[in-house]
Motif scaffolding. Structure first.
Motif, PDB file in Angstrom:
ATOM      1  N   ASN A  68      43.992  43.764  44.948  1.00 49.25           N
ATOM      2  CA  ASN A  68      43.108  44.791  44.377  1.00 49.25           C
ATOM      3  C   ASN A  68      43.012  46.037  45.250  1.00 49.25           C
ATOM      4  O   ASN A  68      41.945  46.639  45.366  1.00 49.25           O
ATOM      5  N   MET A  69      44.129  46.413  45.873  1.00 52.76           N
ATOM      6  CA  MET A  69      44.167  47.691  46.595  1.00 52.76           C
ATOM      7  C   MET A  69      44.393  48.775  45.563  1.00 52.76           C
ATOM      8  O   MET A  69      45.527  49.066  45.153  1.00 52.76           O
ATOM      9  N   ILE A  70      43.278  49.330  45.112  1.00 52.88           N
ATOM     10  CA  ILE A  70      43.275  50.210  43.956  1.00 52.88           C
ATOM     11  C   ILE A  70      42.122  51.201  44.104  1.00 52.88           C
ATOM     12  O   ILE A  70      41.163  50.925  44.833  1.00 52.88           O
ATOM     13  N   GLY A  71      42.230  52.350  43.475  1.00 51.67           N
ATOM     14  CA  GLY A  71      41.169  53.344  43.613  1.00 51.67           C
ATOM     15  C   GLY A  71      41.052  54.229  42.387  1.00 51.67           C
ATOM     16  O   GLY A  71      41.917  54.211  41.502  1.00 51.67           O
ATOM     17  N   ILE A  72      39.948  54.967  42.352  1.00 49.60           N
ATOM     18  CA  ILE A  72      39.697  55.879  41.228  1.00 49.60           C
ATOM     19  C   ILE A  72      39.394  57.273  41.768  1.00 49.60           C
ATOM     20  O   ILE A  72      38.609  57.426  42.703  1.00 49.60           O
ATOM     21  N   ALA A  97      39.440  50.400  28.942  1.00 45.37           N
ATOM     22  CA  ALA A  97      40.361  49.385  28.424  1.00 45.37           C
ATOM     23  C   ALA A  97      41.264  48.857  29.537  1.00 45.37           C
ATOM     24  O   ALA A  97      41.622  47.674  29.554  1.00 45.37           O
ATOM     25  N   ALA A  98      41.623  49.722  30.474  1.00 46.71           N
ATOM     26  CA  ALA A  98      42.569  49.344  31.535  1.00 46.71           C
ATOM     27  C   ALA A  98      41.919  48.514  32.642  1.00 46.71           C
ATOM     28  O   ALA A  98      42.561  47.622  33.205  1.00 46.71           O
ATOM     29  N   VAL A  99      40.658  48.796  32.973  1.00 42.73           N
ATOM     30  CA  VAL A  99      40.005  48.162  34.133  1.00 42.73           C
ATOM     31  C   VAL A  99      40.037  46.626  34.081  1.00 42.73           C
ATOM     32  O   VAL A  99      40.468  45.992  35.049  1.00 42.73           O
ATOM     33  N   PRO A 100      39.625  45.985  32.958  1.00 46.91           N
ATOM     34  CA  PRO A 100      39.665  44.507  32.940  1.00 46.91           C
ATOM     35  C   PRO A 100      41.083  43.954  33.099  1.00 46.91           C
ATOM     36  O   PRO A 100      41.273  42.928  33.762  1.00 46.91           O
ATOM     37  N   LYS A 101      42.070  44.635  32.530  1.00 50.78           N
ATOM     38  CA  LYS A 101      43.469  44.184  32.653  1.00 50.78           C
ATOM     39  C   LYS A 101      43.935  44.273  34.100  1.00 50.78           C
ATOM     40  O   LYS A 101      44.611  43.379  34.608  1.00 50.78           O
ATOM     41  N   LYS A 146      42.375  41.582  36.276  1.00 45.51           N
ATOM     42  CA  LYS A 146      42.953  40.243  36.051  1.00 45.51           C
ATOM     43  C   LYS A 146      44.099  39.941  37.000  1.00 45.51           C
ATOM     44  O   LYS A 146      44.353  38.779  37.320  1.00 45.51           O
ATOM     45  N   ARG A 147      44.825  40.982  37.452  1.00 48.73           N
ATOM     46  CA  ARG A 147      45.969  40.772  38.340  1.00 48.73           C
ATOM     47  C   ARG A 147      45.521  40.370  39.738  1.00 48.73           C
ATOM     48  O   ARG A 147      46.293  39.822  40.507  1.00 48.73           O
ATOM     49  N   ALA A 148      44.288  40.722  40.087  1.00 48.51           N
ATOM     50  CA  ALA A 148      43.833  40.574  41.471  1.00 48.51           C
ATOM     51  C   ALA A 148      43.447  39.133  41.785  1.00 48.51           C
ATOM     52  O   ALA A 148      42.672  38.514  41.059  1.00 48.51           O
ATOM     53  N   SER A 149      44.017  38.620  42.890  1.00 47.95           N
ATOM     54  CA  SER A 149      43.628  37.281  43.322  1.00 47.95           C
ATOM     55  C   SER A 149      42.620  37.367  44.464  1.00 47.95           C
ATOM     56  O   SER A 149      41.994  36.388  44.816  1.00 47.95           O
ATOM     57  N   GLU A 150      42.492  38.565  45.058  1.00 47.77           N
ATOM     58  CA  GLU A 150      41.501  38.793  46.119  1.00 47.77           C
ATOM     59  C   GLU A 150      40.753  40.090  45.822  1.00 47.77           C
ATOM     60  O   GLU A 150      41.222  40.919  45.054  1.00 47.77           O
ATOM     61  N   ASN A 151      39.603  40.231  46.461  1.00 49.14           N
ATOM     62  CA  ASN A 151      38.781  41.435  46.289  1.00 49.14           C
ATOM     63  C   ASN A 151      38.453  41.691  44.819  1.00 49.14           C
ATOM     64  O   ASN A 151      38.437  42.844  44.360  1.00 49.14           O
ATOM     65  N   LYS A 152      38.209  40.639  44.099  1.00 43.81           N
ATOM     66  CA  LYS A 152      37.897  40.753  42.670  1.00 43.81           C
ATOM     67  C   LYS A 152      36.627  41.569  42.461  1.00 43.81           C
ATOM     68  O   LYS A 152      35.676  41.465  43.234  1.00 43.81           O
ATOM     69  N   GLY A 153      36.629  42.376  41.425  1.00 43.50           N
ATOM     70  CA  GLY A 153      35.458  43.180  41.083  1.00 43.50           C
ATOM     71  C   GLY A 153      35.427  44.548  41.747  1.00 43.50           C
ATOM     72  O   GLY A 153      34.588  45.375  41.438  1.00 43.50           O
ATOM     73  N   GLU A 183      36.090  47.289  39.194  1.00 52.73           N
ATOM     74  CA  GLU A 183      34.921  47.377  38.304  1.00 52.73           C
ATOM     75  C   GLU A 183      33.792  48.147  38.977  1.00 52.73           C
ATOM     76  O   GLU A 183      33.110  48.957  38.338  1.00 52.73           O
ATOM     77  N   ASN A 184      33.597  47.885  40.264  1.00 51.72           N
ATOM     78  CA  ASN A 184      32.567  48.609  41.026  1.00 51.72           C
ATOM     79  C   ASN A 184      32.834  50.108  41.049  1.00 51.72           C
ATOM     80  O   ASN A 184      31.918  50.916  40.886  1.00 51.72           O
ATOM     81  N   TYR A 185      34.086  50.462  41.283  1.00 47.13           N
ATOM     82  CA  TYR A 185      34.430  51.889  41.310  1.00 47.13           C
ATOM     83  C   TYR A 185      34.204  52.509  39.923  1.00 47.13           C
ATOM     84  O   TYR A 185      33.701  53.628  39.815  1.00 47.13           O
TER      85      TYR A 185
END
Ligand SMILES: [Cu+2]
Length: 146
Positions: free
Chosen positions: A103-107, A121-125, A128-135, A138-140
């Protein structure tokens, strides 16, 4: 009349340029938020501003995943400082390709969130890929200013 409109348009464009800012996003192995993380993970800027991704730690880069209509995709290079300018309003989601599973991702929100439906629509998909740092994403997404 056309001439006056043109002068007004030109000075508006000039003003936008004058006040454009450059923001920094660090690419980190770890911070207070967790592992493999962009800092800040959520950033609100204005059209015409730029963002520079800083390779503070190694093995990272930033690649756009969701962008507003009419915007250009972007992708930095492994371990390189990378600057990109945001002219099109909307919400941009980007990731670090080798660490997306963590979940190394940003907005980055540029002005108004013109593409909120697409982002929601994209955020939940993407989560789903993330096995660590879940959520994390969504927080961002909750920080998007409507
Ligand atoms: Cu990474």
């Amino acid at each position: 009349m056309k001439k006056i409109l043109c002068v007004v348009a030109l000075s508006a464009a000039f003003c936008v340029n004058l006040f454009a800012k450059d923001y920094e996003v660090k690419m980190l192995d770890v911070n207070a938020e967790g592992t493999m993380v962009f800092e800040p993970g959520f950033l609100k800027i204005e059209p015409g501003d730029s963002v520079t991704f800083i390779p503070t730690h190694k093995t990272h880069w930033a690649k756009s995943v969701v962008i507003p209509a009419g915007a250009s995709k972007f992708e930095g290079k492994l371990d390189e400082k990378f600057t990109t300018k945001f002219d099109v309003e909307g919400v941009y989601i980007y990731e670090c390709p080798p660490h997306k599973i963590m979940n190394m991702i940003g907005i980055i929100q540029v002005g108004k969130p013109t593409n909120l439906d697409k982002v929601n629509a994209a955020v939940p998909k993407l989560e789903k890929r993330a096995s660590e740092n879940k959520g994390r994403l969504e927080n961002y997404a909750k920080q998007i200013v409507k």
